[in-house]
Structures are given as C-alpha cells and as structure tokens.
Design a protein around this motif. Structure first.
Motif, PDB file in Angstrom:
ATOM      1  N   VAL A   1      50.549  36.727  33.887  1.00 25.49           N
ATOM      2  CA  VAL A   1      49.596  37.663  32.669  1.00 25.49           C
ATOM      3  C   VAL A   1      49.626  36.681  31.461  1.00 25.49           C
ATOM      4  O   VAL A   1      48.518  36.660  30.902  1.00 25.49           O
ATOM      5  CB  VAL A   1      50.505  38.806  32.215  1.00 25.49           C
ATOM      6  CG1 VAL A   1      49.844  39.645  31.235  1.00 25.49           C
ATOM      7  CG2 VAL A   1      50.509  39.923  33.664  1.00 25.49           C
ATOM      8  N   ARG A   2      50.760  36.128  31.243  1.00 23.12           N
ATOM      9  CA  ARG A   2      50.796  35.447  30.081  1.00 23.12           C
ATOM     10  C   ARG A   2      49.881  33.968  30.246  1.00 23.12           C
ATOM     11  O   ARG A   2      49.236  33.447  29.215  1.00 23.12           O
ATOM     12  CB  ARG A   2      52.212  34.817  29.411  1.00 23.12           C
ATOM     13  CG  ARG A   2      53.025  36.142  29.053  1.00 23.12           C
ATOM     14  CD  ARG A   2      54.456  36.112  28.743  1.00 23.12           C
ATOM     15  NE  ARG A   2      55.039  37.100  28.193  1.00 23.12           N
ATOM     16  CZ  ARG A   2      55.613  37.392  27.070  1.00 23.12           C
ATOM     17  NH1 ARG A   2      55.788  35.966  26.585  1.00 23.12           N
ATOM     18  NH2 ARG A   2      56.137  38.257  26.643  1.00 23.12           N
TER      19      ARG A   2
ATOM     20  N   ARG B   1      41.855  38.855  34.827  1.00 18.40           N
ATOM     21  CA  ARG B   1      42.733  38.772  35.782  1.00 18.40           C
ATOM     22  C   ARG B   1      44.410  39.226  35.153  1.00 18.40           C
ATOM     23  O   ARG B   1      45.234  40.063  35.699  1.00 18.40           O
ATOM     24  CB  ARG B   1      43.078  37.594  36.291  1.00 18.40           C
ATOM     25  CG  ARG B   1      44.005  37.186  37.411  1.00 18.40           C
ATOM     26  CD  ARG B   1      43.981  38.188  38.516  1.00 18.40           C
ATOM     27  NE  ARG B   1      45.126  38.052  39.666  1.00 18.40           N
ATOM     28  CZ  ARG B   1      45.412  38.727  40.621  1.00 18.40           C
ATOM     29  NH1 ARG B   1      44.654  40.138  40.512  1.00 18.40           N
ATOM     30  NH2 ARG B   1      46.158  38.518  41.441  1.00 18.40           N
ATOM     31  N   ALA B   2      44.537  38.978  33.982  1.00 15.63           N
ATOM     32  CA  ALA B   2      45.556  39.393  33.311  1.00 15.63           C
ATOM     33  C   ALA B   2      45.705  40.651  32.985  1.00 15.63           C
ATOM     34  O   ALA B   2      46.871  41.419  33.305  1.00 15.63           O
ATOM     35  CB  ALA B   2      45.844  38.599  31.838  1.00 15.63           C
TER      36      ALA B   2
ATOM     37  N   ALA C   1      48.724  43.248  34.812  1.00 20.08           N
ATOM     38  CA  ALA C   1      49.619  43.892  33.890  1.00 20.08           C
ATOM     39  C   ALA C   1      49.611  45.403  34.156  1.00 20.08           C
ATOM     40  O   ALA C   1      50.289  46.393  34.279  1.00 20.08           O
ATOM     41  CB  ALA C   1      49.277  43.739  32.614  1.00 20.08           C
ATOM     42  N   ARG C   2      48.280  45.784  34.450  1.00 17.32           N
ATOM     43  CA  ARG C   2      48.011  47.136  34.787  1.00 17.32           C
ATOM     44  C   ARG C   2      48.545  47.635  36.140  1.00 17.32           C
ATOM     45  O   ARG C   2      49.307  48.777  36.357  1.00 17.32           O
ATOM     46  CB  ARG C   2      46.607  47.620  34.879  1.00 17.32           C
ATOM     47  CG  ARG C   2      46.069  47.697  33.583  1.00 17.32           C
ATOM     48  CD  ARG C   2      44.369  47.895  33.536  1.00 17.32           C
ATOM     49  NE  ARG C   2      43.856  48.617  32.442  1.00 17.32           N
ATOM     50  CZ  ARG C   2      42.424  48.642  32.014  1.00 17.32           C
ATOM     51  NH1 ARG C   2      41.630  48.327  33.235  1.00 17.32           N
ATOM     52  NH2 ARG C   2      42.179  48.944  31.022  1.00 17.32           N
TER      53      ARG C   2
ATOM     54  N   HIS D   1      51.912  44.413  28.081  1.00 17.14           N
ATOM     55  CA  HIS D   1      51.335  43.396  28.387  1.00 17.14           C
ATOM     56  C   HIS D   1      49.803  43.781  28.754  1.00 17.14           C
ATOM     57  O   HIS D   1      48.773  42.933  28.654  1.00 17.14           O
ATOM     58  CB  HIS D   1      51.983  42.742  29.764  1.00 17.14           C
ATOM     59  CG  HIS D   1      53.174  42.061  29.433  1.00 17.14           C
ATOM     60  ND1 HIS D   1      54.262  42.588  29.211  1.00 17.14           N
ATOM     61  CD2 HIS D   1      53.323  40.669  29.522  1.00 17.14           C
ATOM     62  CE1 HIS D   1      55.140  41.684  29.181  1.00 17.14           C
ATOM     63  NE2 HIS D   1      54.621  40.421  29.157  1.00 17.14           N
ATOM     64  N   ALA D   2      49.668  45.029  29.275  1.00 16.62           N
ATOM     65  CA  ALA D   2      48.509  45.620  29.551  1.00 16.62           C
ATOM     66  C   ALA D   2      47.487  45.783  28.258  1.00 16.62           C
ATOM     67  O   ALA D   2      46.177  45.630  28.329  1.00 16.62           O
ATOM     68  CB  ALA D   2      48.499  46.928  30.257  1.00 16.62           C
TER      69      ALA D   2
END
Length: 238
Positions: free
Chosen positions: A108-109, A133-134, A138-139, A146-147
């Motif tokens: 994610v990061r 994509r991140a 996250a979801r 993060h989401a």
C-alpha cells in the motif's frame, strides 16, 4: 527494529508538514538501524542482497518487523528525495522498497509513493494505477487508515489525470476521517477537498485549520518550527 520504526514514524510526522530535510536524517538513521540490526543476515541497509520477506526478519503479517522497518525507511527516503526534487533517486529507493517487502502494508505504501513520483514527474495518468491498487489492497485488508489515505492519493491522481471520481473519493475520505477521528489525515483530506470543490472551498479550509490547530499544540518544538515555516500548513493553524 523498534528504534528503526520509531525513527521512521518521527520522520513521517516531519514530512507531512513539509520538513523533508529533517525527515531525511531520521529516515537515514532508520535504515542504518534496520540494516545493521540483529537478524539482518549481514546484508546491511545499503548493500548486499535484499532480504525479501523470508526468514526470521519477516515474522509479522503486517510488516511490523525488521524487513518492514527496512521498507518503511526506504519509502521514507524515497518520499524525502522526491520532495527535494531528486526524482530519479526517489524511483530507485521506491523500487528497492518494493523488492524488500511485498506484504500488504508495504505494498500500500509503495503505491502511495509510486503515485506521488509519477505526479511529480508530470505523468498524472501513470499515477492512477498504483494509487488505485493501494486502495484495493487496503480495503481488502480492512485497514481503515490506509484505505482513507489511499483514497486521498487516488483522488489527487484522478484529478490530475482529468479522470472522473476524484471529488467523490475525497469527500468520502473527509467523512471517514471525521467519523473515526483520523486527525492527521483529516486536515489533509479537507485541504484536497477545498482544491476540488470550489463551492465549498472556504468551508473545507476552515475545517482544516480547526483540526490541525490542536494537533500542532501537542507537537514537539521541532514539529512546531517546521509547521511555522511550511508553505503547506495554514498560518492560522500554527
């Protein structure tokens, strides 16, 4: 490992307010600590083969371990170099981070930083895919903070690329930050919303100042100094 993660966290606090030079020193210390910590396999933070996610260095599913600490430090350095205009260096560091740790948190990061690099390089359309994509990762993981941040990054990328959906994403992110009291993201989300929604811009800017002011009042002197000098922080919030 804990010392490295702590340094990366302090660097993140400074970077969010525009203190990239101060953040880079902390991120460098984080990488040095993670690279030479026990269990690093002797690869070090700056040379040798990358450890990947195998072995005792990568013991936590969320990346809160030595490998995750290395990835955090590398991504922090990538973001620092990007803000200082060193796009090529930022790309190299981001690629290295992606190779070091492929678990969800690092992925994610990496998506955030990859999107920011493309935006800084004038490639807005290329920023959309890593940002999207991140958000998907996250979801799927159920990682709320993060989401929310991923939605903000994707909203910025979509807006820059001239694609639809940016405002809806960011407004939803604003609502999520309010609902779950994610203050460190709330002021950012409202600033982005102000840029995207001219009809409610003043309302969003005022809310950003409301949220940021008490956060800064509890900050350490270094952060306060960075905030006062930062072009990103509303003057009324300091």
């Amino acid at each position: 490992m804990v010392a490295s993660l702590a340094a990366s966290t302090l660097a993140s606090h400074r970077r969010q307010l525009g203190g990239h030079t101060a953040a880079r020193k902390l991120d460098g210390a984080a990488l040095l600590t993670a690279g030479f910590a026990e269990g690093s396999g002797g690869s070090g933070g700056f040379g040798g083969s990358e450890p990947g996610i195998a072995g005792s260095d990568a013991a936590d599913a969320d990346g809160l371990d030595l490998v995750g600490a290395r990835a955090d430090a590398l991504l922090g350095l990538a973001a620092d170099n990007l803000a200082l205009g060193r796009i090529d260096a930022a790309r190299r560091l981001a690629v290295r981070a992606a190779r070091v740790d492929r678990r969800w948190r690092a992925a994610v990061r990496c998506g955030w930083v990859a999107a920011e690099i493309e935006l800084a390089d004038g490639q807005a359309a290329a920023a959309v895919a890593p940002a999207r994509r991140a958000l998907e990762i996250a979801r799927a993981r159920g990682a709320r903070r993060h989401a929310v941040k991923s939605a903000i990054v994707l909203g910025v990328a979509l807006s820059a690329a001239g694609e639809p959906g940016a405002l809806d994403l960011v407004v939803t992110a604003v609502e999520e930050t309010e609902k779950y009291e994610l203050h460190s993201l709330s002021w950012v989300a409202t600033r982005v919303a102000a840029d995207l929604d001219a009809g409610h811009a003043e309302e969003y800017r005022f809310r950003s100042q409301q949220v940021l002011h008490p956060v800064l009042q509890q900050a350490d002197p270094c952060v306060m100094q960075i905030a006062r000098a930062s072009p990103w922080v509303p003057a009324e919030a300091g």
